[in-house]
Design a protein around this motif. Sequence first.
Motif, PDB file in Angstrom:
ATOM      1  N   GLU A  93       0.376 -34.186  33.417  1.00 49.27           N
ATOM      2  CA  GLU A  93       0.014 -33.874  31.578  1.00 49.27           C
ATOM      3  C   GLU A  93      -1.072 -32.623  32.117  1.00 49.27           C
ATOM      4  N   LEU A 103      -2.122 -19.728  28.074  1.00 58.65           N
ATOM      5  CA  LEU A 103      -2.049 -18.743  27.555  1.00 58.65           C
ATOM      6  C   LEU A 103      -2.504 -18.272  26.118  1.00 58.65           C
TER       7      LEU A 103
ATOM      8  N   MET B   1       5.833 -34.009  25.903  1.00 59.73           N
ATOM      9  CA  MET B   1       4.979 -33.536  24.876  1.00 59.73           C
ATOM     10  C   MET B   1       4.124 -33.368  25.375  1.00 59.73           C
ATOM     11  N   ILE B   2       2.948 -32.615  24.959  1.00 58.41           N
ATOM     12  CA  ILE B   2       1.631 -32.505  25.633  1.00 58.41           C
ATOM     13  C   ILE B   2       0.635 -33.625  24.473  1.00 58.41           C
ATOM     14  N   SER B   3      -0.327 -34.784  24.688  1.00 60.85           N
ATOM     15  CA  SER B   3      -0.408 -35.854  24.231  1.00 60.85           C
ATOM     16  C   SER B   3      -2.006 -34.531  23.415  1.00 60.85           C
ATOM     17  N   ASP B   5      -4.424 -35.373  22.117  1.00 65.09           N
ATOM     18  CA  ASP B   5      -5.982 -35.703  22.716  1.00 65.09           C
ATOM     19  C   ASP B   5      -6.509 -34.900  23.632  1.00 65.09           C
ATOM     20  N   VAL B   6      -5.363 -34.064  24.249  1.00 62.98           N
ATOM     21  CA  VAL B   6      -5.706 -33.326  26.116  1.00 62.98           C
ATOM     22  C   VAL B   6      -6.241 -31.465  24.662  1.00 62.98           C
ATOM     23  N   ILE B   7      -5.393 -31.265  24.297  1.00 63.24           N
ATOM     24  CA  ILE B   7      -5.568 -29.865  23.213  1.00 63.24           C
ATOM     25  C   ILE B   7      -7.264 -29.864  22.577  1.00 63.24           C
ATOM     26  N   ARG B   8      -7.190 -31.625  22.044  1.00 63.92           N
ATOM     27  CA  ARG B   8      -7.729 -30.903  21.013  1.00 63.92           C
ATOM     28  C   ARG B   8      -9.623 -30.605  21.712  1.00 63.92           C
ATOM     29  N   GLY B   9     -10.116 -30.235  21.033  1.00 61.67           N
ATOM     30  CA  GLY B   9     -11.634 -28.911  21.100  1.00 61.67           C
ATOM     31  C   GLY B   9     -10.850 -27.238  21.584  1.00 61.67           C
ATOM     32  N   TYR B  10      -9.435 -27.378  22.126  1.00 58.73           N
ATOM     33  CA  TYR B  10      -9.037 -26.074  21.845  1.00 58.73           C
ATOM     34  C   TYR B  10      -8.140 -25.625  20.956  1.00 58.73           C
ATOM     35  N   SER B  37       3.637 -21.498  22.718  1.00 56.05           N
ATOM     36  CA  SER B  37       4.037 -22.515  24.292  1.00 56.05           C
ATOM     37  C   SER B  37       5.292 -22.388  24.172  1.00 56.05           C
ATOM     38  N   ARG B  40       6.083 -26.382  23.738  1.00 55.23           N
ATOM     39  CA  ARG B  40       5.728 -27.375  24.699  1.00 55.23           C
ATOM     40  C   ARG B  40       4.731 -27.893  23.648  1.00 55.23           C
ATOM     41  N   TYR B  41       3.527 -27.214  22.750  1.00 55.83           N
ATOM     42  CA  TYR B  41       3.282 -27.743  21.788  1.00 55.83           C
ATOM     43  C   TYR B  41       3.340 -27.506  20.491  1.00 55.83           C
TER      44      TYR B  41
END
Lengths: 111, 111
Positions: A93, A103, B1-3, B5-10, B37, B40-41
């Motif tokens: 992940e 990106l 798919m990306i969780s 919670d990971v991208i949170r903050g971005y 993406s 992917r997101y």
Amino acid sequence: MISSDVIRGYNDTMILFLLLEEPSYGYEISRKIREISEGRYVIKETTLYSAFSRLEKNGYIESFYSDETTEKKRTYYRITREGLEYYREKCEEWYLTRSVIDLFVRDRKED
Amino acid sequence: MISSDVIRGYNDTMILFLLLEEPSYGYEISRKIREISEGRYVIKETTLYSAFSRLEKNGYIESFYSDETTEKKRTYYRITREGLEYYREKCEEWYLTRSVIDLFVRDRKED
DNA sequence: CAGATGTACTACTACAGTCGTAGTAGATTA
DNA sequence: TAATCTACTACGACTGTAGTAGTACATCTG
């Protein structure tokens, strides 16, 4: 120093990574994270212990007490098979996430 | 798919990145994120609009309405000087964060 | 010998960002 | 005429992290 809101969701992964090496406990994990990151990231105590209980609840780690009676009373944790599995998923992940964010993170205008 | 919670903050950073190119609005931003993406997101609507209001509250973006009366009623956003500044800081932070997480994400045991 | 510092936690509250669900409403396409 | 696309708003819930505080024992320092 890195704001932990950014690393959110990867504290668990870091802990599991360290437990792959050998069973450990709160203070040591905390120290290792600080050392490995060369002080760039210091996990908060509350974050660490809440991560422990979450990971244990999900079956990714197991707690036990040291056999040595001389040792200070402390809770040790070891990673489980499920924990290893979960760690690997999080690694995959991470590669995906990193590629997506990359990106959007680069200078576009130079003014 | 990306969780997410990971991208949170971005999410904020991605939005600002797209606004660097040109002023835009909700649906378009959402579409561009999906496109760039390569699926992917996909940002959730609620996440997107709450990000807009947060960014505007902090002075990183400004909203306005299109002059063209023929156009559909929609809210456009443009990035401010402070937004550009903030974006740059987040980029720096990202490089640092990425380097730290990378230290903890790699296979250690091959069993 | 006392006091500071290090170790090893637990408890409780609060908050920010995201999610899920739902609803509105006009425009475009089939 | 219905379905889909566009462009939002509202609300309640959840998760992970932060902040603060407190306990207790061990070791080092003056």
